[in-house]
Each structure stands twice: as structure tokens, then as C-alpha cells.
Design a protein around this motif. Sequence first.
Motif, PDB file in Angstrom:
ATOM      1  N   GLU A 112      36.872  80.602 113.251  1.00  0.00           N
ATOM      2  CA  GLU A 112      35.740  79.732 112.966  1.00  0.00           C
ATOM      3  C   GLU A 112      34.464  80.550 112.947  1.00  0.00           C
ATOM      4  O   GLU A 112      34.414  81.646 113.504  1.00  0.00           O
ATOM      5  N   ALA A 113      33.443  80.028 112.268  1.00  0.00           N
ATOM      6  CA  ALA A 113      32.165  80.738 112.196  1.00  0.00           C
ATOM      7  C   ALA A 113      31.066  79.734 111.944  1.00  0.00           C
ATOM      8  O   ALA A 113      31.281  78.703 111.313  1.00  0.00           O
ATOM      9  N   TYR A 114      29.892  80.053 112.481  1.00  0.00           N
ATOM     10  CA  TYR A 114      28.710  79.233 112.212  1.00  0.00           C
ATOM     11  C   TYR A 114      27.634  80.146 111.655  1.00  0.00           C
ATOM     12  O   TYR A 114      27.225  81.098 112.301  1.00  0.00           O
ATOM     13  N   TYR A 125      29.161  75.179 109.544  1.00  0.00           N
ATOM     14  CA  TYR A 125      30.159  75.485 110.565  1.00  0.00           C
ATOM     15  C   TYR A 125      31.525  75.321 109.920  1.00  0.00           C
ATOM     16  O   TYR A 125      31.849  74.245 109.421  1.00  0.00           O
ATOM     17  N   ILE A 164      35.806  76.052 109.931  1.00  0.00           N
ATOM     18  CA  ILE A 164      37.021  76.438 110.631  1.00  0.00           C
ATOM     19  C   ILE A 164      38.083  76.690 109.581  1.00  0.00           C
ATOM     20  O   ILE A 164      38.282  75.853 108.696  1.00  0.00           O
ATOM     21  N   ARG A 201      37.820  72.622 108.616  1.00  0.00           N
ATOM     22  CA  ARG A 201      36.642  71.821 108.959  1.00  0.00           C
ATOM     23  C   ARG A 201      35.453  72.450 108.275  1.00  0.00           C
ATOM     24  O   ARG A 201      35.270  73.672 108.306  1.00  0.00           O
ATOM     25  N   TYR A 202      34.661  71.619 107.644  1.00  0.00           N
ATOM     26  CA  TYR A 202      33.502  72.067 106.885  1.00  0.00           C
ATOM     27  C   TYR A 202      32.353  71.189 107.331  1.00  0.00           C
ATOM     28  O   TYR A 202      32.389  69.989 107.123  1.00  0.00           O
ATOM     29  N   ARG A 203      31.393  71.770 108.007  1.00  0.00           N
ATOM     30  CA  ARG A 203      30.326  70.958 108.576  1.00  0.00           C
ATOM     31  C   ARG A 203      28.977  71.502 108.118  1.00  0.00           C
ATOM     32  O   ARG A 203      28.770  72.714 108.132  1.00  0.00           O
ATOM     33  N   ARG A 237      25.008  71.508 108.931  1.00  0.00           N
ATOM     34  CA  ARG A 237      23.980  71.155 109.906  1.00  0.00           C
ATOM     35  C   ARG A 237      22.701  70.899 109.116  1.00  0.00           C
ATOM     36  O   ARG A 237      22.026  71.845 108.697  1.00  0.00           O
TER      37      ARG A 237
END
Lengths: 403, 218
Positions: free
Chosen positions: A335-337, A350, A352, A361-363, A365
Motif C-alpha cells: 500500500e502507499a499514500y 491511498y 492498496i 483499494r483506491y481512495r 483524499r
Amino acid sequence: MSFESAGLSPLNASLATGSWLSGAPSGPTVRAVHDEFHGDLLEVSMGPQHPSTHGVFRMVATLDGEKIVKLNPVFGYLHRNHEKLGENTTYLASMPYTDRLDYLCSMTNNWAYALAVEKLAGQAVPERAEYLRIILGELTRLVNHACLVGFLFNDLGTSFTPLLYAFREREKILDLFESLSGSRMMCNYQRFGGCRVDPTPEWLAAVGKIVDGFPRFLDEYEQLLTGNEILLARTQGVGRLAPELAVSAGITGPMLRASGVNYDIRKVDGYGLYPRFEFRVPLGEHGDTYDRYMMRILEMRESVGILQQALRDLPAGPIMDPKAKLRGFRPKAGEAYGRIEGPKGEIGFYLISDGSPNPYRYRVRPPSFVNLTVLEDMCLGHTIADAVVILGSIDIVLGEVDR
Amino acid sequence: MDTPEQLRDRLLARFPGAQIVLVPNPGPAAQPSLLLDAAHAVEAARFLRDASGLRFDYCSNVTGIDWPEKEIVETTKTTVPDPAGGPPKVVEQKTKRVQSGYLEAVYHLYSMELKHGPVILRLRTANRTDRNAVPSLTPIWRSCEFQEREAYDLFGIVFEGHPDLRRILMWDEFKDHPMRKDYVAPDDFEWEPTPHGEVLERAKAHYPAPPPQEGGAV
């Protein structure tokens, strides 16, 4: 107005301990709706179809006479579950979707997403591509801030003239974006490990011409606006945001720095090649709407400086990392932000990965979504006409708030 | 700044009964995160915010992750000697194990005062259906307010102690949580019962269809 030296003021104990939650009255309190001595409270639903809410945004304001005693922002009318779309497509296929988040700043959205994926996959970016990213990112900042100031004056009721001044300059920059990427606003320009198109020398010369002419536009703009009596009367002392609350509420970007908190991700993280550039971080003193206006003007002047340095030092070389893989791209599980300083604040992604071609997971912010947290706090005790101006100074784009 | 290992040790020293686990990140970013238990999460978060040298006063990103239950097939190989005296046989046995699913809330913390970070916090629910609550960190960082509402809306994580836990992006009458992995979108989002269908049925019952004519259609 000062530059950087102010630093972060020591945290106010009451706000740092979260007593804003326990309902310590910071403005007028909501009284009974029917009160024969004072008259009734009035609930006004403003929006979602209202020209001054910058899109399909609704404010449910409870008014005591003319004063706002409660304000409830309602949004989600433009919600299309962007994150689910991102999880159902490949990494690269999400790149054009990020343009649609904050459609005024597609270049910085692309950049933040590319940065996050590069962190996730451990990819390098060639030097020329980093310079191009900075050039396009700062041009985007110019576009965004110039338009924001124009829209802010529209909200003040100055009937379109400042906005048209801003749009005149914006068109010139959008023409550059179009000639480089093929699209004015949906640029889809960045790639993981570099950029898509190498600009021609003529394009760079055109950028140089616009950048050199921009301070003149800013002088003209400021002569028209900064000392304007309407602006001073309507914005000074309106919508004050305390630095302690701003930090706790996660406010970022010019809005945070207008409250005097020295936090610019370009300086703090030093992503890209920003440590090589000389620029100052403007800081406000009062945290009111006027300071938020002034932050945009001052940041535009700093951006012009960054652009001039970038155009001067732009090296030759490849614009894509030769090891970068566009087809069959599958980052290792992890994972990485990744975050950058967008024109509206911290825009981050963000991600995963589970080793498949799609992100698990694709977020996103979103900066303007988080910045809306304090809308009620800033509006309490002001009139509904001020609420329009305060909302304008937050700088929201509903494509990003609702996603 | 402390490494995540040091941070875990500091938290364990401060809260002796807490269960704080380091969740590894196998990717190139390689930053592990701290998994907090529900009982100590709020106090641990307050410690991270207020302790000198840490001062994580800024919670940047809050989001949910759905980990549905998955079937894990484990293969065990046993060597069985051949009674006839030949070479021993290798027998493979497959056992299926169901790993229970859970929801996870992730927080990215930075310090605006000391300009360091990030520290990644994780909170996990017991399962995805009825025990889906985690403590809310909104009393510590106000920036969690809208983002926790969003995680509640899209993932169905219930944040206990949140001052105003309502849906934020979907409309209030919406039933499901669309970011879950097993969510199935309805065929028609905008369908709603109208009197039209009912009225039509009643009209049909009132005027029965004419009996079929003998000898086929004329």
C-alpha cells in the motif's frame, strides 16, 4: 501579511483538547423555534440549484433574524462512486477519471495519482518529466487561483467583471494545455514514471511569454480589486478561522496558511524537485476571508517565480522512465499514500495493491471535502450573504467533494 | 521521528494492557501501520496527538477498507510408507479454512507542528455484519468528522462516539453500503413504487379481459 517567519502558534489548550465538541458556545446558540418574545427561527435551504453555491451544493441555514445560528452543509448530488470505478478498472484507466475530480486542476490531480502509483510500484521519474510536472502544476495553480478570485467577487455581487479578467488569462493557459495534451480541461497528461507528450520549444517559448506577462495581469487585477471598498467591507473580519481549529480540522492549502499556519507540502515533503526551487510561503494573520483572498494573489506571484526558474533550468532528456511499464502494469502487493500540494490543499491518493491489474483499494483524499468541515464554524454569527462569500473563499469544486 | 517499531513500544509502555500490532507493508513504500485495539484506540490517539516529540496534530486521510471473508485452501503433504515395501507414497490433503471478514478504518497522521509523518493507524471491526463498530477518533481530530461519516456511508463501519453519524454522500433512505466488495447495484436506482402499477392492476380486475372468441380471431 507575512512570510513563513510566523510559524505555528502554540496550540490553544481548549481547542486542542477537543472542547469544541462539548458545545462550548462560540457564537449565538440555537434557541427555541417558537419564541413569542423574539420571533421565530427561520430555516433556509439554499441550493442545490443556486448560482452562488458553486455547483450542486446545499446549505441548510437556521437564521435568527439575519444571523446564522446553525448551518448544515448537504452534498452528494454529484456522487458517482469514483472510488468504486477506480477499483473496477486498471491503474492506468483511472488516470483520465482523476481529471474529473477537480475539473479546474486536472494536471495536479494527475500528478497526485501518478505520485501515489509510483510510490506503490517503486518507480523513478526522469528529471525532465519532474520539471514538466512542476511547470504544469504551477500553471494549474495560476488558473485555479485566478478563477477563484473571480468567483469570489461574483459572490460579492460585483457582477462578472473580475471573473472575465481571470477567464481571459485562463483561456491563454488552457490553450497551452490543449496544444500539449489535446484537451483544455481533461488533460490526462501524466503517466506512471513520466509524462505523455514532450513539449516543443515553441510551446515552451509560449509558456515563457505568458508567464512573463502574468505579473502585469496580477498588478492590473490587484489595482482593480485589492483596495476595493466592497471587498474590504465585506471580507475583513468575516469568517475567521482560528489556527488551532484549522489544524485540528485538517484544513490544508491557502485556507490553512491564511490562518497563519506554515504548512506547505511542497516545502514539507519536498516531493518532485521542489527543494531545488526558491519560493516563499505566504502566511495570513487574521484567518478571515480577506486573508484567504490575499493568499491566492500572493501564491500566484510565487508560482510565477517557480515557473520562471523551471523554464530556465528545464533539462533535456527522456520524459518517461525507460523501465516504466504501461501495458500489463501490476504493482506488487502493498500500500502507499501519495500526496501533493494542490491548488485547493492536500490532494492525496491511498492505494492498496493485491498484485492484480486493478487496485484493491483506491481512495482519494479530497481537499475541498475536508475543508468544508469548518464551514459552519466560520459562518456562525454572520449573515446569509456572508455565508455565500465564506463558501466562495473555501474554494470548493463539487466534482471533488462528491466524487 | 520515531520508527513505527519505536512508536509501538512507546505506546505499549504507556498503555500496558493494550494490544498494538505492527501490520507490515510488503510493497516498495514499506511503511508498516499500527493496528490499535478498540479499548485503547481513543487514548492511544490522544497520546499520539499530545505527547512531546510526536505531536501528530493533523489527521490527513481517513478511509475504510472492506476485507470480505475468504476461503483459504491449505495443502498438507504426508508421506505414507507402502506396506508392500515399495517407495513411500506422498498423499496430499487439502483442508479448507474460512478466514472471517472484517472492515478496517485507516488513519494517516502528520504533524503540522514538527512537520513529520505519516503514521498510519488501523482499527478493525470484529466482523462485517453485526459487530461492525470501532471507536470514533473525531473527538481527537476534527478532520475525521466528514471522512468517518463517509466511511460509515460507503462501508458501513459504525463509529462509536461520533457526534453526528449520518450518511453523507448517498441519500438518507439508501440501504446498502456501495463500497463493499460484495455490493450488487440495483438494476434501476431510480425505481420507486408509484400508484401507477397498482391502479393498473385494479383497473384490470375491474374490467376483466373479454373471453376469447370461438373460432379464433375474426
